[in-house]
Design an enzyme around this catalytic site. Structure first.
Site, PDB file in Angstrom:
ATOM      1  N   LYS A  20     -11.461   4.661   1.924  1.00  0.00           N
ATOM      2  CA  LYS A  20     -10.430   3.847   1.281  1.00  0.00           C
ATOM      3  C   LYS A  20     -11.152   2.784   0.442  1.00  0.00           C
ATOM      4  O   LYS A  20     -11.409   1.674   0.909  1.00  0.00           O
ATOM      5  CB  LYS A  20      -9.552   3.222   2.371  1.00  0.00           C
ATOM      6  CG  LYS A  20      -8.308   2.566   1.902  1.00  0.00           C
ATOM      7  CD  LYS A  20      -7.485   2.131   3.132  1.00  0.00           C
ATOM      8  CE  LYS A  20      -6.210   1.472   2.696  1.00  0.00           C
ATOM      9  NZ  LYS A  20      -5.385   1.096   3.865  1.00  0.00           N
ATOM     10  N   ILE A  28      -5.751   5.148   8.337  1.00  0.00           N
ATOM     11  CA  ILE A  28      -6.479   6.320   7.852  1.00  0.00           C
ATOM     12  C   ILE A  28      -6.979   7.148   9.032  1.00  0.00           C
ATOM     13  O   ILE A  28      -7.228   8.341   8.883  1.00  0.00           O
ATOM     14  CB  ILE A  28      -7.615   5.963   6.865  1.00  0.00           C
ATOM     15  CG1 ILE A  28      -8.594   4.949   7.437  1.00  0.00           C
ATOM     16  CG2 ILE A  28      -7.036   5.491   5.550  1.00  0.00           C
ATOM     17  CD1 ILE A  28      -9.791   4.654   6.520  1.00  0.00           C
ATOM     18  N   GLU A  29      -7.067   6.540  10.205  1.00  0.00           N
ATOM     19  CA  GLU A  29      -7.392   7.293  11.412  1.00  0.00           C
ATOM     20  C   GLU A  29      -6.324   8.356  11.680  1.00  0.00           C
ATOM     21  O   GLU A  29      -6.628   9.502  12.009  1.00  0.00           O
ATOM     22  CB  GLU A  29      -7.501   6.362  12.635  1.00  0.00           C
ATOM     23  CG  GLU A  29      -8.649   5.395  12.596  1.00  0.00           C
ATOM     24  CD  GLU A  29      -8.323   4.047  11.930  1.00  0.00           C
ATOM     25  OE1 GLU A  29      -7.521   4.017  10.961  1.00  0.00           O
ATOM     26  OE2 GLU A  29      -8.895   3.040  12.374  1.00  0.00           O
ATOM     27  N   GLU A  53       0.834  -1.208   0.000  1.00  0.00           N
ATOM     28  CA  GLU A  53       0.000   0.000   0.000  1.00  0.00           C
ATOM     29  C   GLU A  53       0.866   1.254   0.000  1.00  0.00           C
ATOM     30  O   GLU A  53       0.535   2.251  -0.635  1.00  0.00           O
ATOM     31  CB  GLU A  53      -0.911   0.020   1.231  1.00  0.00           C
ATOM     32  CG  GLU A  53      -1.958  -1.073   1.241  1.00  0.00           C
ATOM     33  CD  GLU A  53      -2.799  -1.017   2.489  1.00  0.00           C
ATOM     34  OE1 GLU A  53      -3.976  -0.606   2.386  1.00  0.00           O
ATOM     35  OE2 GLU A  53      -2.280  -1.370   3.573  1.00  0.00           O
ATOM     36  N   TYR A 101     -12.469  27.241  -0.610  1.00  0.00           N
ATOM     37  CA  TYR A 101     -12.536  25.782  -0.631  1.00  0.00           C
ATOM     38  C   TYR A 101     -11.619  25.165  -1.682  1.00  0.00           C
ATOM     39  O   TYR A 101     -11.185  24.022  -1.537  1.00  0.00           O
ATOM     40  CB  TYR A 101     -13.970  25.277  -0.775  1.00  0.00           C
ATOM     41  CG  TYR A 101     -14.758  25.831  -1.929  1.00  0.00           C
ATOM     42  CD1 TYR A 101     -14.587  25.367  -3.229  1.00  0.00           C
ATOM     43  CD2 TYR A 101     -15.713  26.822  -1.709  1.00  0.00           C
ATOM     44  CE1 TYR A 101     -15.323  25.874  -4.278  1.00  0.00           C
ATOM     45  CE2 TYR A 101     -16.473  27.333  -2.755  1.00  0.00           C
ATOM     46  CZ  TYR A 101     -16.268  26.855  -4.038  1.00  0.00           C
ATOM     47  OH  TYR A 101     -17.005  27.351  -5.073  1.00  0.00           O
TER      48      TYR A 101
END
Length: 162
Positions: free
Chosen positions: A142, A115-116, A64, A96
């Protein structure tokens, strides 16, 4: 060069500048900026970014991190939009487009196992880079998570205030 930092508290001679900041819906002092009552977010204005695709290298498995994969980021930016809406002036809002580029650059430049952790660090970056944000809600999906079963996506969603 004039000091561009917000004062700790209101002092004499700053009333006009502080009044202008308050009228624009911006915090006037560091103390105001430092804490946001989570209940106040229920009525806060929001800018919503949905489905920003970022190709980055996050994951527990070496492949990954080596190959990278797609992440889908959604963000809710809590801020005051009144002054920008009344004046039709982007400088009184949160751009934005810039936020999207900040998220993209940040997630590409850093590598996290979880991903946390990516969400936590990205939220902290946004709060640091955009001082008019009261809070940010981030969702990182993900879709290509190596689960070994059919699924649409795995995601984390966090909300962080000042």
């Amino acid at each position: 060069m004039a000091d561009k930092h917000l004062p700790e508290d209101t002092s004499e001679g700053e009333e006009k500048t502080l009044a202008q900041r308050a009228k624009a819906g911006l915090p006037a002092t560091r103390r105001e900026l430092a804490k946001v009552d989570p209940a106040a977010l229920e009525h806060a204005d929001r800018i919503i970014i949905s489905g920003l695709e970022v190709f980055a290298n996050h994951g527990v498995y070496p492949a990954e991190n080596e190959l990278g994969q797609k992440f889908v980021v959604s963000a809710t930016l809590f801020t005051s939009l009144r002054a920008a809406g009344e004046a039709d002036d982007l400088t009184l809002s949160v751009n934005y487009g810039e936020v999207c580029h900040t998220i993209d650059a940040f997630l590409r430049a850093h590598t996290f196992k979880l991903i946390e952790a990516a969400a936590e660090a990205c939220a902290q970056r946004l709060l640091a880079d955009y001082p008019t944000l009261l809070a940010v809600r981030l969702k990182i999906e993900k879709p290509w998570a190596p689960i070994g079963l059919p699924l649409q996506s795995v995601a984390v969603e966090i909300e962080r205030t000042r």
